[in-house]
Design a protein around this motif. Sequence first.
Motif, mmCIF file in Angstrom:
data_model
loop_
_atom_site.group_PDB
_atom_site.id
_atom_site.type_symbol
_atom_site.label_atom_id
_atom_site.label_comp_id
_atom_site.label_asym_id
_atom_site.label_seq_id
_atom_site.Cartn_x
_atom_site.Cartn_y
_atom_site.Cartn_z
ATOM 1 N N LEU A 17 -8.515 -11.379 3.252
ATOM 2 C CA LEU A 17 -7.704 -10.846 2.149
ATOM 3 C C LEU A 17 -8.313 -9.569 1.581
ATOM 4 O O LEU A 17 -7.589 -8.644 1.219
ATOM 5 C CB LEU A 17 -7.576 -11.886 1.034
ATOM 6 N N PRO A 89 -8.442 -4.283 -0.902
ATOM 7 C CA PRO A 89 -7.739 -5.305 -0.119
ATOM 8 C C PRO A 89 -7.684 -4.905 1.346
ATOM 9 O O PRO A 89 -7.803 -3.717 1.680
ATOM 10 C CB PRO A 89 -6.342 -5.313 -0.735
ATOM 11 N N ASN A 94 -0.917 -7.413 1.332
ATOM 12 C CA ASN A 94 0.048 -7.641 0.261
ATOM 13 C C ASN A 94 1.450 -7.857 0.830
ATOM 14 O O ASN A 94 2.184 -8.758 0.390
ATOM 15 C CB ASN A 94 0.046 -6.465 -0.713
ATOM 16 N N LEU A 119 -9.765 -11.286 -5.894
ATOM 17 C CA LEU A 119 -8.310 -11.236 -5.911
ATOM 18 C C LEU A 119 -7.788 -10.435 -7.104
ATOM 19 O O LEU A 119 -6.787 -9.712 -6.985
ATOM 20 C CB LEU A 119 -7.740 -12.654 -5.929
ATOM 21 N N THR A 122 -8.348 -6.574 -6.491
ATOM 22 C CA THR A 122 -7.484 -6.017 -5.443
ATOM 23 C C THR A 122 -5.998 -6.241 -5.697
ATOM 24 O O THR A 122 -5.160 -5.868 -4.867
ATOM 25 C CB THR A 122 -7.854 -6.629 -4.078
ATOM 26 N N LEU A 124 -4.343 -9.048 -5.776
ATOM 27 C CA LEU A 124 -3.756 -10.137 -4.988
ATOM 28 C C LEU A 124 -3.647 -11.449 -5.758
ATOM 29 O O LEU A 124 -2.979 -12.383 -5.299
ATOM 30 C CB LEU A 124 -4.585 -10.370 -3.717
ATOM 31 N N HIS A 127 -0.401 -13.640 -6.233
ATOM 32 C CA HIS A 127 0.157 -14.315 -5.058
ATOM 33 C C HIS A 127 -0.355 -15.752 -4.925
ATOM 34 O O HIS A 127 0.340 -16.614 -4.381
ATOM 35 C CB HIS A 127 -0.205 -13.561 -3.779
#
Length: 219
Positions: A17, A89, A94, A119, A122, A124, A127
């Motif tokens: 990731l 990332p 993504n 996370l 970046t 993310l 999600h």
Amino acid sequence: MANGQPDLIIFDCDGVLVDSELLSCQCLSEVLAESGFELSVEQALDLFLGRSTAAIGQYYRERGQILPDEFLLRLKSRVLGTFGEALQPIPGINAVVSALKVPYCVASSSDLDRVALSLNVTGLAPHFGDRLYTAQMVKHGKPAPDLFLYAAGKMQVDPARTLVIEDSVSGVQAAKAAGMTVWGFVGGGHYRARDGRAILSGAGADRVFARMSDFWKDA
């Protein structure tokens, strides 16, 4: 998962990731050097890629060397600071997670606060929500299957219907030991000078790919 899409996808975090492995191994090499231990970034990658921090202490204890009491705290501080400044990332991740139609989660050897920071930094984090599982939650980390089996249990999915995305030998071995399908990802910066395809195929990966844009290609 013999055919068709899985019922669950488990993503490793570091190197899958987020492009963190070179950064974290550089931090490890630096903090070890400050404590009087010599370990190159390349050696750190070979020894500890995909492993928890507990594996570092175990490695040195087995060789009759004891790391300073404050070592792990200093390493954690260095890694978190470096990630906050430089972590990126994995390109294309993504778009991949945004398009997924099946449940997915994270299962990482890193500590929960490091995963959460990675996370967040970046972009993310939205999600994955609270679907974050780490080696702190099980007795044995990768390459044992415990973490992946724990994550599948929490997500209420049969391990045989689970797909794991991993970038390390220990992660691939853990997924196979859990009875899961595993795809090796070699698009992180730590594989620029290494034959990741051969490394992860040799570990038992069912497929190896290098770009997130090829996630479902030829799958």
